[in-house]
Scaffold this motif. Structure first.
Motif, PDB file in Angstrom:
ATOM      1  N   UNK A  46       0.842  -1.202   0.000  1.00  0.00           N
ATOM      2  CA  UNK A  46       0.000   0.000   0.000  1.00  0.00           C
ATOM      3  C   UNK A  46       0.874   1.248   0.000  1.00  0.00           C
ATOM      4  N   UNK A  47       1.972   1.187   0.727  1.00  0.00           N
ATOM      5  CA  UNK A  47       2.886   2.325   0.784  1.00  0.00           C
ATOM      6  C   UNK A  47       3.417   2.707  -0.584  1.00  0.00           C
ATOM      7  N   UNK A  48       3.724   1.701  -1.416  1.00  0.00           N
ATOM      8  CA  UNK A  48       4.234   1.990  -2.753  1.00  0.00           C
ATOM      9  C   UNK A  48       3.162   2.647  -3.617  1.00  0.00           C
ATOM     10  N   UNK A  49       1.929   2.169  -3.502  1.00  0.00           N
ATOM     11  CA  UNK A  49       0.850   2.801  -4.258  1.00  0.00           C
ATOM     12  C   UNK A  49       0.726   4.270  -3.855  1.00  0.00           C
ATOM     13  N   UNK A  50       0.716   4.530  -2.543  1.00  0.00           N
ATOM     14  CA  UNK A  50       0.536   5.906  -2.081  1.00  0.00           C
ATOM     15  C   UNK A  50       1.793   6.752  -2.256  1.00  0.00           C
ATOM     16  N   UNK A  51       2.924   6.120  -2.464  1.00  0.00           N
ATOM     17  CA  UNK A  51       4.133   6.862  -2.815  1.00  0.00           C
ATOM     18  C   UNK A  51       3.954   7.509  -4.192  1.00  0.00           C
TER      19      UNK A  51
END
Length: 188
Positions: A46-51
């Motif tokens: 999820x962190x990569x998507x929101x990055x």
């Protein structure tokens, strides 16, 4: 890992997110697709998507921009190109895109009919539409139209009508006849 590979992997991840989200929004609908489901399908955190995309709304706007850029690419042509050839290419790309990218255009159409998503993507759609109409106006002028404003307006109405009619029923016969009629009217 060197910096070049890191940048390439981030760019690939961003494109992967866009591709997966586009597929999922097209098949399941924007509102029914969660960011968690996108991450799971893309095999990312999820962190990569929101990055890459700080919200689902920004992700949607990036997808709409990607879809419209397919058409926009045909609008950038050298001033000295044959206007008839350019208009022919614009017509062909439009009809080919309707056929080849139908699920994406279905998504686009559904987004335009939902008030919250329509408001969200409206600015990008308006910018695309203005650029498209301006290009067609200049082509009509170059082709010697007695009424380039009227002809370019009519061209746009025809294009939007074909777009809506085809996406309502996916009739290949309608698309074939409309393309023939458009080419006959504007290129003969």
């Amino acid at each position: 890992m060197n910096t070049g590979n890191l940048k390439k992997n981030k760019k690939n991840a961003k494109q992967q997110i866009l591709n997966v989200a586009l597929e999922m929004f097209a098949s399941q609908g924007y509102h029914k697709t969660s960011t968690g489901a996108i991450c799971k399908e893309a095999g990312i955190s999820t962190g990569l998507l929101f990055y890459h995309f700080s919200s689902k709304e920004i992700l949607l706007n990036a997808i709409v921009k990607m879809i419209l850029s397919k058409i926009d690419r045909t609008l950038d042509y050298p001033e000295d190109d044959d206007p008839k050839k350019v208009l022919s290419t614009i017509i062909d790309v439009f009809f080919n895109s309707l056929q080849n990218d139908r699920k994406y255009w279905d998504l686009y159409m559904s987004l335009l009919y939902q008030p919250d998503t329509k408001n969200q993507i409206g600015k990008g759609v308006l910018e695309h539409s203005i650029k498209y109409r301006r290009t067609i106006f200049h082509l009509m002028e170059s082709l010697g139209s007695a009424n380039p404003k009227g002809d370019s307006f009519e061209f746009e109405v025809f294009r939007v009508g074909v777009f809506a009619s085809y996406l309502a029923n996916h009739s290949e016969e309608l698309l074939k006849k409309a393309k023939e009629k458009m080419r006959l009217k504007y290129l003969e």
